[in-house]
Design a protein around this motif. Structure first.
Motif, PDB file in Angstrom:
ATOM      1  N   ALA A 108      -3.227   1.731 -14.395  1.00 20.45           N
ATOM      2  CA  ALA A 108      -3.566   1.564 -15.856  1.00 20.45           C
ATOM      3  C   ALA A 108      -2.879   0.042 -16.456  1.00 20.45           C
ATOM      4  O   ALA A 108      -3.699  -0.763 -17.036  1.00 20.45           O
ATOM      5  CB  ALA A 108      -3.337   2.518 -16.745  1.00 20.45           C
ATOM      6  N   HIS A 109      -1.570  -0.176 -16.072  1.00 19.92           N
ATOM      7  CA  HIS A 109      -1.216  -1.324 -16.446  1.00 19.92           C
ATOM      8  C   HIS A 109      -1.645  -2.663 -15.874  1.00 19.92           C
ATOM      9  O   HIS A 109      -2.073  -3.548 -16.332  1.00 19.92           O
ATOM     10  CB  HIS A 109       0.285  -1.346 -16.115  1.00 19.92           C
ATOM     11  CG  HIS A 109       1.040  -2.650 -16.397  1.00 19.92           C
ATOM     12  ND1 HIS A 109       1.449  -3.333 -17.612  1.00 19.92           N
ATOM     13  CD2 HIS A 109       1.223  -3.719 -15.362  1.00 19.92           C
ATOM     14  CE1 HIS A 109       1.793  -4.157 -17.502  1.00 19.92           C
ATOM     15  NE2 HIS A 109       1.927  -4.678 -16.150  1.00 19.92           N
ATOM     16  N   VAL A 165      -7.970   1.546  -6.725  1.00 21.64           N
ATOM     17  CA  VAL A 165      -8.229   2.528  -7.248  1.00 21.64           C
ATOM     18  C   VAL A 165      -8.854   3.645  -6.340  1.00 21.64           C
ATOM     19  O   VAL A 165      -8.743   4.668  -6.222  1.00 21.64           O
ATOM     20  CB  VAL A 165      -8.907   2.201  -8.489  1.00 21.64           C
ATOM     21  CG1 VAL A 165      -9.709   3.503  -9.049  1.00 21.64           C
ATOM     22  CG2 VAL A 165      -7.965   1.642  -9.324  1.00 21.64           C
ATOM     23  N   GLN A 180       1.358  10.799 -12.051  1.00 14.12           N
ATOM     24  CA  GLN A 180       1.444   9.794 -13.142  1.00 14.12           C
ATOM     25  C   GLN A 180       1.896   8.702 -12.843  1.00 14.12           C
ATOM     26  O   GLN A 180       1.795   7.554 -13.544  1.00 14.12           O
ATOM     27  CB  GLN A 180       2.247  10.706 -14.314  1.00 14.12           C
ATOM     28  CG  GLN A 180       1.543  10.164 -15.622  1.00 14.12           C
ATOM     29  CD  GLN A 180       2.339  10.799 -16.908  1.00 14.12           C
ATOM     30  OE1 GLN A 180       3.668  11.001 -16.706  1.00 14.12           O
ATOM     31  NE2 GLN A 180       1.549  11.117 -17.613  1.00 14.12           N
ATOM     32  N   GLN A 238      -0.871   6.313 -11.582  1.00 14.82           N
ATOM     33  CA  GLN A 238      -1.856   6.363 -12.693  1.00 14.82           C
ATOM     34  C   GLN A 238      -1.250   5.284 -13.855  1.00 14.82           C
ATOM     35  O   GLN A 238      -2.240   4.329 -13.995  1.00 14.82           O
ATOM     36  CB  GLN A 238      -2.108   7.605 -13.489  1.00 14.82           C
ATOM     37  CG  GLN A 238      -2.653   8.716 -12.736  1.00 14.82           C
ATOM     38  CD  GLN A 238      -2.939   9.901 -13.562  1.00 14.82           C
ATOM     39  OE1 GLN A 238      -2.380   9.944 -14.402  1.00 14.82           O
ATOM     40  NE2 GLN A 238      -3.767  10.879 -13.053  1.00 14.82           N
ATOM     41  N   HIS A 239      -0.151   5.410 -14.240  1.00 15.40           N
ATOM     42  CA  HIS A 239       0.189   4.243 -15.085  1.00 15.40           C
ATOM     43  C   HIS A 239       0.365   2.796 -14.776  1.00 15.40           C
ATOM     44  O   HIS A 239       0.173   1.809 -15.358  1.00 15.40           O
ATOM     45  CB  HIS A 239       1.583   4.771 -15.888  1.00 15.40           C
ATOM     46  CG  HIS A 239       1.535   5.928 -16.599  1.00 15.40           C
ATOM     47  ND1 HIS A 239       2.516   6.327 -17.488  1.00 15.40           N
ATOM     48  CD2 HIS A 239       0.193   6.733 -16.991  1.00 15.40           C
ATOM     49  CE1 HIS A 239       1.844   7.241 -18.281  1.00 15.40           C
ATOM     50  NE2 HIS A 239       0.618   7.764 -17.953  1.00 15.40           N
ATOM     51  N   LEU A 242      -6.547   5.601  -4.213  1.00 17.91           N
ATOM     52  CA  LEU A 242      -5.864   6.513  -4.937  1.00 17.91           C
ATOM     53  C   LEU A 242      -6.742   7.756  -5.421  1.00 17.91           C
ATOM     54  O   LEU A 242      -6.166   8.948  -5.535  1.00 17.91           O
ATOM     55  CB  LEU A 242      -5.562   6.282  -6.447  1.00 17.91           C
ATOM     56  CG  LEU A 242      -4.605   5.037  -6.640  1.00 17.91           C
ATOM     57  CD1 LEU A 242      -4.130   4.405  -8.041  1.00 17.91           C
ATOM     58  CD2 LEU A 242      -3.085   5.523  -6.070  1.00 17.91           C
ATOM     59  N   GLN A 243      -8.148   7.477  -5.065  1.00 18.95           N
ATOM     60  CA  GLN A 243      -8.946   8.724  -5.325  1.00 18.95           C
ATOM     61  C   GLN A 243      -9.210   9.418  -3.797  1.00 18.95           C
ATOM     62  O   GLN A 243     -10.186  10.210  -4.072  1.00 18.95           O
ATOM     63  CB  GLN A 243     -10.293   8.065  -5.865  1.00 18.95           C
ATOM     64  CG  GLN A 243      -9.918   7.860  -7.570  1.00 18.95           C
ATOM     65  CD  GLN A 243     -11.244   7.183  -8.056  1.00 18.95           C
ATOM     66  OE1 GLN A 243     -11.769   6.436  -7.284  1.00 18.95           O
ATOM     67  NE2 GLN A 243     -11.402   7.138  -9.426  1.00 18.95           N
ATOM     68  N   GLY A 247      -3.690   9.835  -6.531  1.00 19.42           N
ATOM     69  CA  GLY A 247      -4.167   9.539  -7.909  1.00 19.42           C
ATOM     70  C   GLY A 247      -3.873  10.566  -8.988  1.00 19.42           C
ATOM     71  O   GLY A 247      -4.022  10.039 -10.088  1.00 19.42           O
ATOM     72  N   GLN A 248      -3.399  11.606  -8.572  1.00 18.04           N
ATOM     73  CA  GLN A 248      -2.862  12.577  -9.292  1.00 18.04           C
ATOM     74  C   GLN A 248      -1.621  12.399  -9.956  1.00 18.04           C
ATOM     75  O   GLN A 248      -1.210  12.788 -11.110  1.00 18.04           O
ATOM     76  CB  GLN A 248      -3.001  13.938  -9.106  1.00 18.04           C
ATOM     77  CG  GLN A 248      -4.630  14.483  -9.156  1.00 18.04           C
ATOM     78  CD  GLN A 248      -4.626  16.084  -8.327  1.00 18.04           C
ATOM     79  OE1 GLN A 248      -4.822  16.082  -7.278  1.00 18.04           O
ATOM     80  NE2 GLN A 248      -4.233  16.976  -9.227  1.00 18.04           N
ATOM     81  N   LEU A 294      -4.551  14.495  -4.310  1.00 18.18           N
ATOM     82  CA  LEU A 294      -4.892  13.383  -4.304  1.00 18.18           C
ATOM     83  C   LEU A 294      -3.679  12.336  -4.934  1.00 18.18           C
ATOM     84  O   LEU A 294      -3.179  12.821  -5.982  1.00 18.18           O
ATOM     85  CB  LEU A 294      -6.090  13.045  -5.031  1.00 18.18           C
ATOM     86  CG  LEU A 294      -7.309  13.560  -4.540  1.00 18.18           C
ATOM     87  CD1 LEU A 294      -8.451  13.495  -5.613  1.00 18.18           C
ATOM     88  CD2 LEU A 294      -7.744  12.821  -3.368  1.00 18.18           C
ATOM     89  N   PHE A 343      -7.748  -4.625  -6.762  1.00 17.89           N
ATOM     90  CA  PHE A 343      -7.448  -3.733  -7.528  1.00 17.89           C
ATOM     91  C   PHE A 343      -8.628  -2.393  -7.208  1.00 17.89           C
ATOM     92  O   PHE A 343      -8.461  -1.238  -7.157  1.00 17.89           O
ATOM     93  CB  PHE A 343      -7.798  -4.059  -8.889  1.00 17.89           C
ATOM     94  CG  PHE A 343      -7.514  -2.592  -9.987  1.00 17.89           C
ATOM     95  CD1 PHE A 343      -6.257  -2.068 -10.289  1.00 17.89           C
ATOM     96  CD2 PHE A 343      -8.691  -2.352 -10.822  1.00 17.89           C
ATOM     97  CE1 PHE A 343      -6.293  -1.071 -10.943  1.00 17.89           C
ATOM     98  CE2 PHE A 343      -8.547  -1.236 -11.777  1.00 17.89           C
ATOM     99  CZ  PHE A 343      -7.270  -0.712 -11.802  1.00 17.89           C
ATOM    100  N   TRP A 388      -5.014  -2.768 -14.478  1.00 16.85           N
ATOM    101  CA  TRP A 388      -6.403  -2.771 -15.003  1.00 16.85           C
ATOM    102  C   TRP A 388      -6.177  -3.590 -16.320  1.00 16.85           C
ATOM    103  O   TRP A 388      -6.821  -4.693 -16.743  1.00 16.85           O
ATOM    104  CB  TRP A 388      -7.031  -1.499 -15.171  1.00 16.85           C
ATOM    105  CG  TRP A 388      -8.168  -1.774 -15.975  1.00 16.85           C
ATOM    106  CD1 TRP A 388      -9.114  -1.910 -15.273  1.00 16.85           C
ATOM    107  CD2 TRP A 388      -8.475  -1.559 -17.379  1.00 16.85           C
ATOM    108  NE1 TRP A 388     -10.382  -2.314 -16.178  1.00 16.85           N
ATOM    109  CE2 TRP A 388     -10.018  -1.820 -17.387  1.00 16.85           C
ATOM    110  CE3 TRP A 388      -7.956  -1.341 -18.425  1.00 16.85           C
ATOM    111  CZ2 TRP A 388     -10.566  -1.799 -18.641  1.00 16.85           C
ATOM    112  CZ3 TRP A 388      -8.509  -1.351 -19.579  1.00 16.85           C
ATOM    113  CH2 TRP A 388      -9.873  -1.565 -19.728  1.00 16.85           C
ATOM    114  N   SER A 389      -5.144  -3.254 -17.461  1.00 20.62           N
ATOM    115  CA  SER A 389      -4.682  -4.040 -18.610  1.00 20.62           C
ATOM    116  C   SER A 389      -4.545  -5.473 -18.291  1.00 20.62           C
ATOM    117  O   SER A 389      -5.148  -6.309 -18.992  1.00 20.62           O
ATOM    118  CB  SER A 389      -3.909  -3.432 -19.259  1.00 20.62           C
ATOM    119  OG  SER A 389      -4.110  -2.010 -19.426  1.00 20.62           O
ATOM    120  N   ASP A 390      -3.859  -5.863 -17.401  1.00 21.47           N
ATOM    121  CA  ASP A 390      -3.647  -7.076 -17.174  1.00 21.47           C
ATOM    122  C   ASP A 390      -4.597  -7.864 -16.511  1.00 21.47           C
ATOM    123  O   ASP A 390      -4.813  -9.162 -17.028  1.00 21.47           O
ATOM    124  CB  ASP A 390      -2.310  -7.193 -16.061  1.00 21.47           C
ATOM    125  CG  ASP A 390      -1.532  -8.379 -16.240  1.00 21.47           C
ATOM    126  OD1 ASP A 390      -1.135  -8.596 -17.384  1.00 21.47           O
ATOM    127  OD2 ASP A 390      -1.298  -8.961 -15.122  1.00 21.47           O
TER     128      ASP A 390
END
Lengths: 375, 390
Positions: free
Chosen positions: A281-282, A257, A274, A277-278, A260-261, A271-272, A269, A253, A284-286
């Motif tokens: 973020a999902h 990331v 969405q 991004q989502h 993406l940056q 990483g802009q 980029l 991960f 990362w949450s997992d």
């Protein structure tokens, strides 16, 4: 009261482990091993012993640091982040846990001392089919005189090609649970080890036993009672492997990331976007959710080991799902470069696949959970 | 306090003994459906004497808000003591004595931003279940973009005159007081002109209208403010800095929603919930989905525990609470899809044998909208936690 955050000692352990591994074993070291056809680096193993890691679960009387399972998991997690290849889980986690169940036995005590000093490695010869199923063991240990004669085939013996000794699970009776665990040298007469060419480039062997002699001394614990020593060892290994997989997920991960940056397409980029991004973020949450199950498994094993099975299976089941997602997203978000051998992401994907299968995949552990919870 | 705090074992023993003596048997039924919650308030009608007795005895001992300071009506428990309290409640399947927006949201905001006088004034009635609060945040033109609220407060010296409209005000028709985001400086950038005001719903010029939802229920209202006078001392924090309070409070709201504390089958084995409803889980896809949901539920619950431990250790949770909200609400929706599937045609009837399940199922669809949508949560994580470019 159980606390799922790191205590001071654990934070120090993680910090020092990360510092050491970033220097001694970044992912490029794994690539060097892979290219050289080697499964692990004995010098690194010796350094890990000097740091006390190989004795993390060895009692102080036998020269270990005896920090417990939560600490062992944290070490495995840090190793996972940079794909450190070593017999840590086989030897320092599983063999050490099995042997310390019988640590009053002088032979086991001596072996524990050598594990702690880094002078002895182990592999566990358990599975015979394509899926983890220790209770389905068919390999026979026939009684001959005062001893036993072992015959049969074991597969997916992780670290089995290089280990000094083997813990071998064999059938000693007709009853379902009549299994016995033997501790024998890997070069004993009648043992043939064949290296398996694994996708993760690590050590695994198919091992055949043809009339291999074992004495009563070689039995770990009691005849027909393998599970009383093996179950704690399996739980310890499963939790540490789940921790390694969560570390691996974080490693993959982190690379994703960063990409993406820095990667630009359509003049911006990526990483802009969405959509990406989502998904990031999902993921990362997992990984955060999986990390909690690892912390819980470590605490349960240290504080209430008899009731830790649910916590361990939960950790391994969750880690399997998370690692799968992390490496799939890792390759997809990197695009074409993620598919190349020259780039590291493939290593994460292949290790994740092997780690999912070893010691029980998602389905195996979901089934354990279902049994415990009454489905 | 009737509890020995010298060590955890004694503390647990005291809690256990106290519960044996004080928790009415009827409150030990493990029932946590929406209908059984005690919300309190001026107009509250207790469902039973036991419910009233349970609230009062807990309130007298600070146990409706166990972690709040004793001087404001709490019990002053630390995190470990709170865990023991909750685990002992769970052991006997006891209901929570009181639940409310005052406990979940306004209380934490006041404890952080309020003056000592405000805390003394507003917190004890919350802990005793005397005043029921509602939250005036969203407006017709301010949903995900909450900071664009237009309800305005005109400065009249010692008070503001508030005009505007709120929407999705939970239980506004049953609440006694409201905490609301009101624009007090229309010329400032949108985040810098909002104040966090408190006022009585009985004030002249406040009216509410329930909104009928797809579930048939009306838990939400439209709330209208028509020249409502709000005294200047009824502000939390600094004038025009209400967004700081709102953000802080949203964090608590997210943690609460993620917890699913009052959700169907929360904390129980899904197998048990389904078996109780008469399902044998023999169908492969149902069984595997049930196990998958169970795995996710246990994992998310552990994550909430871990984050609470982290917060109790002084390390803030901050924007990461968006993850709890996202994971918890998506899971709750998934579970209710499973329950509906298990219920088959019986669950298609409003008044069938599955009880409130159809309405509950529909209600969960709002979980991932209220308090910030799942998409807003993911954007918060990607920008503020992961640092991805805007």
């Amino acid at each position: 009261m159980t606390n799922l955050t790191l205590n001071e000692d654990e934070t120090m352990l993680v910090d020092s482990a990360r510092g050491f591994l970033d220097e001694a074993s970044p992912v490029e070291k794994f690539r060097e091993l892979r290219d050289a056809g080697k499964a692990y680096n004995p010098e690194l193993w010796k350094q890990m012993a000097d740091l006390g890691w190989t004795g993390v679960l060895v009692p102080e009387d036998q020269g270990g640091i005896d920090m417990g399972h939560a600490a062992a998991n944290l070490l495995a997690q840090e190793m996972g982040k940079t794909l450190v290849s070593s017999p840590f889980i086989s030897t320092a986690v599983m063999a050490a846990t099995a042997l310390r169940q019988v640590a009053d036995n002088p032979r086991a005590a001596e072996a524990l001392g050598k594990i702690a000093s880094g002078d002895l490695t182990y592999a566990l010869a358990l599975d015979e089919g394509v899926k983890h199923a220790p209770n389905n063991t068919q390999m026979q240990a026939e009684r001959v005189g005062n001893g036993f004669s072992l015959s049969g085939e074991k597969t997916f013996v992780v670290d089995g090609g290089s280990a000094d000794r083997l813990l071998v699970l064999a059938r000693t009776g007709d009853d379902d649970g009549a299994l016995t665990l033997f501790d024998i040298p890997a070069d004993r007469d009648g043992i043939t080890r064949t290296a398996q060419n694994m996708i993760d480039a690590r050590d695994s062997a198919q091992i055949s036993f043809e009339g291999v002699e074992a004495t009563g001394e070689d039995v770990v614990g009691t005849v027909d009672q393998a599970m009383s020593v093996l179950s704690p060892a399996l739980r310890a290994g499963q939790a540490a492997l789940a921790a390694e997989m969560t570390g691996l997920s974080s490693g993959a991960f982190g690379m994703t990331v960063s990409y993406l940056q820095e990667r630009k397409q359509f003049g911006v980029l990526i990483g802009q976007f969405q959509a990406l991004q989502h998904r990031a973020a999902h993921l990362w949450s997992d990984i955060e959710v999986a990390t909690s199950t690892i912390a819980n498994a470590g605490r349960m094993m240290d504080e209430d080991p008899e009731n830790a099975t649910l916590a361990v299976s939960l950790a391994k089941a969750k880690a399997c799902q998370t690692a799968k997602l992390a490496v799939m997203e890792g390759v997809q978000m990197h695009g074409g470069i993620g598919m190349t051998d020259a780039f590291d992401m493939g290593f994460f994907m292949k290790r994740a696949r092997v780690a999912q299968e070893w010691l029980g995949d998602y389905g195996y552990h979901a089934e354990q959970i279902a049994k415990i919870k009454g489905y | 306090m009737p509890f020995d705090t010298t060590n955890p074992e004694k503390f647990r023993a005291d809690i256990r003994a106290w519960l044996a003596e004080n928790c009415p048997t009827e409150m030990q039924d493990g029932d946590s459906t929406a209908d059984s919650i005690c919300w309190g308030g001026r107009n509250w009608t207790f469902q039973s004497d036991a419910q009233k007795q349970w609230l009062n005895v807990c309130a007298e001992n600070g146990l409706t808000c166990p972690t709040w300071p004793q001087e404001y009506g709490g019990a002053g428990f630390d995190r470990d003591q709170e865990k023991i309290w909750l685990s002992e409640l769970g052991r006997i399947n006891a209901r929570l004595p009181l639940q409310s927006f005052g406990i979940w949201m306004l209380g934490p905001a006041l404890l952080h931003f309020g003056s000592h006088e405000q805390k003394l004034h507003y917190l004890p009635p919350i802990t005793r279940g005397e005043i029921r609060w509602c939250q005036g945040y969203s407006e017709p033109g301010a949903g995900s973009d909450l900071a664009s609220v237009q309800s305005k407060g005109e400065d009249q010296g010692d008070h503001w005159v508030v005009n505007g409209q709120k929407v999705w005000t939970s239980y506004a028709d049953k609440a006694d007081w409201i905490f609301a985001l009101i624009r007090t400086d229309k010329d400032a950038p949108k985040h810098k002109g909002i104040s966090f005001l408190l006022f009585d719903m009985q004030s002249e010029g406040v009216s509410t209208r329930p909104i009928k939802l797809i579930s048939g229920a009306s838990p939400f209202c439209e709330t209208f403010f028509d020249d409502v006078k709000v005294p200047k001392d009824q502000i939390v924090g600094t004038e025009n800095r209400g967004w700081d309070v709102a953000k802080y409070l949203l964090t608590h709201e997210r943690e609460m929603i993620s917890g699913g504390g009052s959700g169907r089958g929360a904390g129980r084995s899904l197998a048990k919930v389904l078996a109780d409803a008469g399902h044998d889980l023999s169908e492969a896809s149902l069984r595997s989905e049930a196990i998958a949901c169970d795995i996710e539920e246990m994992s998310v619950a552990l994550t909430i525990e871990r984050y609470k431990d982290q917060a109790a250790g002084g390390k803030g949770v901050g924007d990461a609470s968006a993850m709890l909200k996202y994971a918890g609400t998506e899971l709750n929706k998934r579970k209710h899809e499973l329950f509906m599937s298990a219920g088959g045609s019986e669950a298609l009837q409003w008044d069938g044998a599955t009880g409130s399940l159809p309405a509950d199922w529909l209600r969960t669809k709002a979980n991932s909208i209220e308090g910030g949508t799942s998409e807003v949560m993911l954007s918060i994580i990607s920008k503020r936690v992961l640092g991805l470019p805007g």
